[in-house]
Design an enzyme around this catalytic site. Structure first.
Site, PDB file in Angstrom:
ATOM      1  CD  GLN A 136       3.108  -4.065  -1.892  1.00 59.92           C
ATOM      2  OE1 GLN A 136       2.346  -4.869  -1.394  1.00 59.92           O
ATOM      3  NE2 GLN A 136       2.760  -3.221  -2.842  1.00 59.92           N
ATOM      4  N   GLY A 137       7.167  -4.085   0.736  1.00 59.72           N
ATOM      5  CA  GLY A 137       7.160  -3.965   2.192  1.00 59.72           C
ATOM      6  C   GLY A 137       6.161  -2.902   2.624  1.00 59.72           C
ATOM      7  CB  SER A 168       1.085  -5.707   5.072  1.00 61.01           C
ATOM      8  OG  SER A 168       0.055  -5.481   4.161  1.00 61.01           O
ATOM      9  CB  SER A 170       5.158 -12.519  -2.639  1.00 61.22           C
ATOM     10  OG  SER A 170       3.933 -12.884  -2.104  1.00 61.22           O
ATOM     11  CD  GLU A 186      -7.188  -2.592 -11.541  1.00 56.29           C
ATOM     12  OE1 GLU A 186      -6.761  -3.233 -12.527  1.00 56.29           O
ATOM     13  OE2 GLU A 186      -8.381  -2.393 -11.325  1.00 56.29           O
TER      14      GLU A 186
END
Lengths: 395, 328, 395, 328
Positions: free
Chosen positions: C128-129, C131, C163, C246
């Site tokens: 994931q990019g 932040s 991560s 979610e």
């Protein structure tokens, strides 16, 4: 860093202690909490005794009729008085700690001559008219109006949280004299005799079911312009001057009282049983008492630190908010613990089964106000963050 | 699994809320505490109405003249009682209705106002004694029934909660046995969960009172709820309430259907979380109200004081924590 | 309110449990924490096993290749996996829980066909990019630029807290495509293959001394316009869509793990001695364990509440922030307690004297991030105060 | 009474701060932990400089070649050591300098690096063993001296504080007696106060780090220190630091002049307040730093980890609380 008192300080302490030993038995019995005239009489009797013995206005300048004592002597005075069980300043609070010092600093000679002696001798009792229902933390937003009419100001509005209003001779008041000016600018400081027509007092019942405070209503109340202290619209600055009289001694009595209380709670813990053992056998409770002992040891040290700083510089240090934050929250914890220790007896605000639940639960209820009165903890944290740490102000 | 209110449960909660707000609204509550105090702080006429609404017979089987619902429904009802600060020995009378016989029938119908006291307490403080018809004593061997008139105690002049009058009693009379140790254990479990429900109602109402005040009160030119310090106090109050709600509802469902959980954990957890929410919310709601929170006229202190009373009933914090540790 | 699982749910649980019993022993040994290729291989092997057994994409819609399981089934899956000690989702996290669901909801048919199967089978790993160093809590202030150049976007900037960057095949990215638009408006959602020239990965060392995260730098990185999901400048909305996946299950594994941990800590307390007695003999410590047991009982109940709400409505309830606030602070308290229990052994992030200080202190350090990652507690309290209680927004 | 720094004390504090910032600035601190690690994490050359500055001989009488100052001055020095995270067994070596003889002289001059360990610990973890010249063991009967080379232990590969290497030791050698029980009690008292001073320095520095970050870091278009939630975290850090400062300075003055207080209260109170300030400020400073606070490159974690180490030295929280309760 020297925690030893000087010989002169020790002498002062010894003389005070001797006098307290002698004077306290002469006091009449303590009046009932709701007997306001009785409380006034009791507090002013004590003030008169202090006056006669030369202890009145200990921290006031000599030229104002005081003793010009150092902050350290004031600390000793408060510590010894508390340890001896002497009365609190009570009805004389506003006069001795707010109105008197303000009049001395910002009033005219005539005002000094007229008002200061009565405060020192216990003859006159003062109350405070600063807060309003709509102006609590944001005191400067007050709206109680005073309009100039010839040689008089005509006051209309109301004040809240006024102690001893029913028995006071004078009220130190902040009123708005210029509604168009920025909020800190249009405020004036006035002296209002409490027997002036148009004043109505309504007792304000607290969560304890008692009326320690009142709301005071002003309906076309007229006072002479000569009752103004400082210039018109300069009342905010006049009030700020008063703050500079705080020399780190504000909570001395209370810290000493809390240290005594922790010993009392330990005694109580050794006495009360929970199922098989005493509360003292509960290591969690014991450690909590130990922790609070450390807190008050530190708060006592910080008191001396702040008083010494004031002695050196003559002005109050930045430590007041730091002290007030920790002290008020820690004192609440003491009463939380007392509540826990009393278990079901905590449901009675009176002594039951030989337990001191009356006093403890009364104070426990009162403790709810510690983090609110005289600047909420939220406001104190703003002050610490902004004025000490330099973080940006709230927008 | 469907851990949400059923339609019937939602209707029940709404109905009870409407009943409470209609029959015991703020004016009546303040009138009772400020002006027209009645013996034992229980209004017999209101008590009868509560009985008719099913407050006491809720879990009595339909065959025995009850409503025939379960603990899951009971907590919804008692939460509403907490929200409006309904006074009186509600939980005790509700529990008594489960005992059957004349006593059970009288409690269920509202003819008998039944109190309960734990013989192990020290000091022994009997609540609402002046209005009780029956006092039940929980002791080591079970439950005994005592005539309130045979209890000699000293009235406490200044109880911390004005709605909960107390008598200090040196010793309790013998009385007659009406339940064995198992029944007493059931009383303690169900009493804990129902009292937790009352605390949940108190915690929720305190959150509302604080939030409402924070939206109205202005300082420094804006409503105080816009300041993070106040906003976050209110947020934590809501969090405590919702955590307590989950624990209380879950414990109630587990009482009705023990295979879905472990009562040894669920019951003390519910009481602990609800006591914590009610008492801490009381403190925070006072703080949000500032000086007004210290006045008699604002209701916050009445909720806080009641929360203090309930926190000592059917197991306090230390007892519950020890009981929970024992399950590890 | 029904906490009983249906027969179908119980059957699902029984089959899953049986499969886990059979499958877990076939897993290769767990790789070392710093062996990233090994970790990828381990995690994707497990994903392949899930895929072959029909458990991959349990909560994905059937049309996306998933099983369309209910939130309750997902809860059962996570609970049973944790109890059986199955691997976490690990390297498959972003693909299964973020990128995949987003592509399914907002992508084109072609994108679905191209990317979803690889995620489900464990073939492709995503990172994931989102932040950036300057865009943490305030994610919408991100500055990593993408400029349209013909059929390509040219990306320049950097991302942080990524991560599995070193071993990922694709990156789901938010980039700024219109710097002049209001900050939520000019953002676009892109798929970036990690082997595209111009990408540099710098491991980011954490307080644990490990590199769970990386900074990723983009220097004229070119991706086809076809890699855009949703419209240009509509990336914020696309991202918000993902949040709607979610369903209250985000912390199921962790709550179950914490409940196990409390039992372990009780065992440990019964074993370690402090001066005369065991730690378990300390009633304060025991009560603290009891208190935490209540907290997790309540959090587990709240999990079921939120999952049931999602099952009914299909959209996430307002309970996420409430849950996250209490859970993260309570989990920190568990590790505070573990730290206290270990006493001096807590100074070792490795097992010493037969005590499990390695795992516990590693997690204790990690616990510092709980109240920060995925929205600080401060931000969560704002959300609860503003969105649930309706208090005014920060100015 | 004049509980403020004297001019000499102010000069001393300023001088030591300048020394520390000059000889062990952030770059050197980070270099030591990130790149050029040395055995036992103690740089002998720096140690000698510390000795020359008087870190160890500070309270040794002038007649014996020391600086001849008191505990009040020592806490000012060790507070500065905490501020910059000076590594090594500083307090232990300082205490050893008071023992006289070759051992005392060697410790005072910086020739001997002296460690200390409590025989009652379980497990026994010796700090900085690789660089020690002497290890002192505090036991029931007093203090014994042990040759570090005779201590067989296992090096801990991953100590929580990278500056404090540890060896796990099953049993300590006998050694030779160098102090009686009274001396050991004095070591514990003085060790507690000096370690509290180090914690005070850590707490203060953490307040600065958090405040500085809060003034620089922008989110939502303003610096985060303008948000009450962050501002109040910083304010509480300052409060803890100043409370600890008062307690530590007061305990130090009381060590020098026991009539001004009660050491049985002052010493554990100082350690407790300082441990609390350092560890809780570490947590809050991490929170203020957000994600960056979780990275190795920001210094906050190094302060927090060191604070955890010191919190276990010369009395932990529970021990101090019990000791304080015993005075009631």
């Amino acid at each position: 860093m020297d925690l030893r008192y000087t010989e002169a300080e020790e002498r002062f302490r010894a003389e005070l202690r001797a006098w307290l030993d002698e004077a306290l038995p002469k006091l009449p019995p303590k009046p009932d909490r709701n007997d306001w005239p009785g409380r006034r009489a009791y507090d002013t009797t004590w003030q008169r005794m202090l006056f006669d013995a030369g202890y009145a206005g200990l921290h006031w300048p000599v030229e104002a009729g005081g003793k010009g004592a150092t902050p350290t002597e004031h600390l000793i005075y408060l510590e010894e008085s508390e340890r001896a069980g002497a009365p609190y300043v009570g009805a004389n609070f506003v006069g001795l700690l707010h109105a008197g010092p303000t009049i001395n600093a910002a009033g005219s000679d005539e005002q000094r001559r007229k008002y200061l002696p009565g405060i020192l001798s216990g003859e006159d009792v003062w109350c405070q008219g600063f807060s309003e229902p709509g102006a609590g933390s944001d005191l400067a937003s007050l709206r109680c109006r005073a309009v100039r009419d010839g040689d008089e100001y005509v006051i209309n509005g109301s004040k809240i949280w006024t102690s001893h209003a029913e028995v006071a001779d004078y009220c130190e008041m902040l009123v708005r004299t210029d509604p168009d000016a920025p909020k800190h600018k249009g405020i004036t400081w006035l002296i209002v005799p409490m027997d002036t027509p148009g004043i109505t007092i309504r007792p304000l019942e607290t969560v304890m079911g008692t009326s320690e405070f009142a709301e005071v209503f002003f309906d076309d109340v007229r006072v002479p312009v000569g009752n103004r202290v400082g210039e018109e619209n300069d009342g905010w600055r006049v009030t700020m001057v008063t703050l500079s009289f705080e020399r780190g001694t504000a909570f001395v009595s209370e810290v000493v009282a809390c240290q005594k209380l922790l010993h009392d709670l330990a005694e109580l813990a050794k006495k009360v049983t929970r199922r098989q053992a005493t509360a003292w056998d509960d290591v969690a409770l014991r450690r909590e008492l130990g922790h609070l002992t450390a807190e008050f040891e530190a708060l006592w040290a910080l008191t001396k630190w702040n008083v010494s700083e004031a002695s050196r510089s003559g002005v109050p240090g930045i430590g007041g908010s730091v002290f007030k934050l920790r002290f008020s929250e820690t004192k609440q914890k003491v009463y939380d613990l007392a509540h826990r220790l009393l278990d079901r007896a905590a449901l009675c605000v009176e002594d039951v089964a030989g337990l001191p639940s009356g006093h403890l639960m009364d104070e426990r209820l009162s403790s709810l106000s510690y983090t609110i009165a005289a600047g909420t903890s939220q406001i104190q944290r703003n002050i610490v963050g902004e004025r000490i740490l330099g973080l940006p102000k709230e927008r | 699994m469907d851990f949400q209110l059923s339609e019937d449960q939602r209707d029940l909660a709404t109905g009870v809320r409407e009943f409470c707000e209609g029959r015991f609204d703020r004016d009546r509550m303040r009138d009772l505490v400020d002006k027209n105090r009645v013996p034992g702080m229980v209004d017999r006429a209101l008590w009868t109405e509560l009985a008719e609404t099913g407050f006491f017979s809720l879990r009595v089987p339909e065959a025995e003249g009850g409503v025939g619902l379960g603990s899951a429904e009971a907590v919804l009802v008692y939460e509403e009682a907490g929200r409006v600060l309904l006074p009186g020995p509600l939980v005790a009378t509700h529990l008594a209705a489960s005992l059957g016989g004349d006593l059970g029938a009288g409690a269920a119908s509202g003819e008998l106002i039944v109190g309960v006291v734990d013989a192990e307490d020290s000091p022994i403080l009997v609540e609402h004694l002046d209005v009780l018809d029956v006092l039940l004593v929980l002791d080591e061997d079970g439950i005994r029934r005592v005539a309130p008139s045979s209890v000699s105690g000293t009235a406490v002049k200044n109880p911390v909660d004005p709605f909960t009058p107390l008598h200090h009693v040196e010793a309790l009379p013998e009385g007659t046995r009406v339940g064995d140790a198992d029944t007493a254990a059931r009383f303690r479990r169900e009493g804990a969960v129902l009292t937790a429900a009352v605390q949940l109602g108190i915690a929720g109402r305190l959150t509302e009172l604080a939030t409402q005040y924070a939206k109205e009160r202005e300082q420094f030119g804006r409503v105080i709820g816009g300041f993070q310090a106040v906003k976050h106090l209110c947020a934590e109050m809501l969090v405590r309430t919702e955590i307590a709600r989950a624990a209380v509802y879950s414990a109630a469902v587990t009482l009705d259907d023990p295979v879905v959980g472990d009562l040894a954990v669920a019951v003390p957890a519910a009481k602990l979380m609800a006591d914590d929410a009610a008492t801490r919310n009381g403190k925070d709601a006072t703080q949000v109200h500032g000086g007004m929170g210290f006045t008699w006229e604002v209701d916050v202190h009445l909720y806080l004081k009641r929360a203090w009373v309930h926190a000592t009933q059917f197991g306090g914090a230390e007892e519950n924590e020890e009981a929970l540790a024992a399950t590890l």
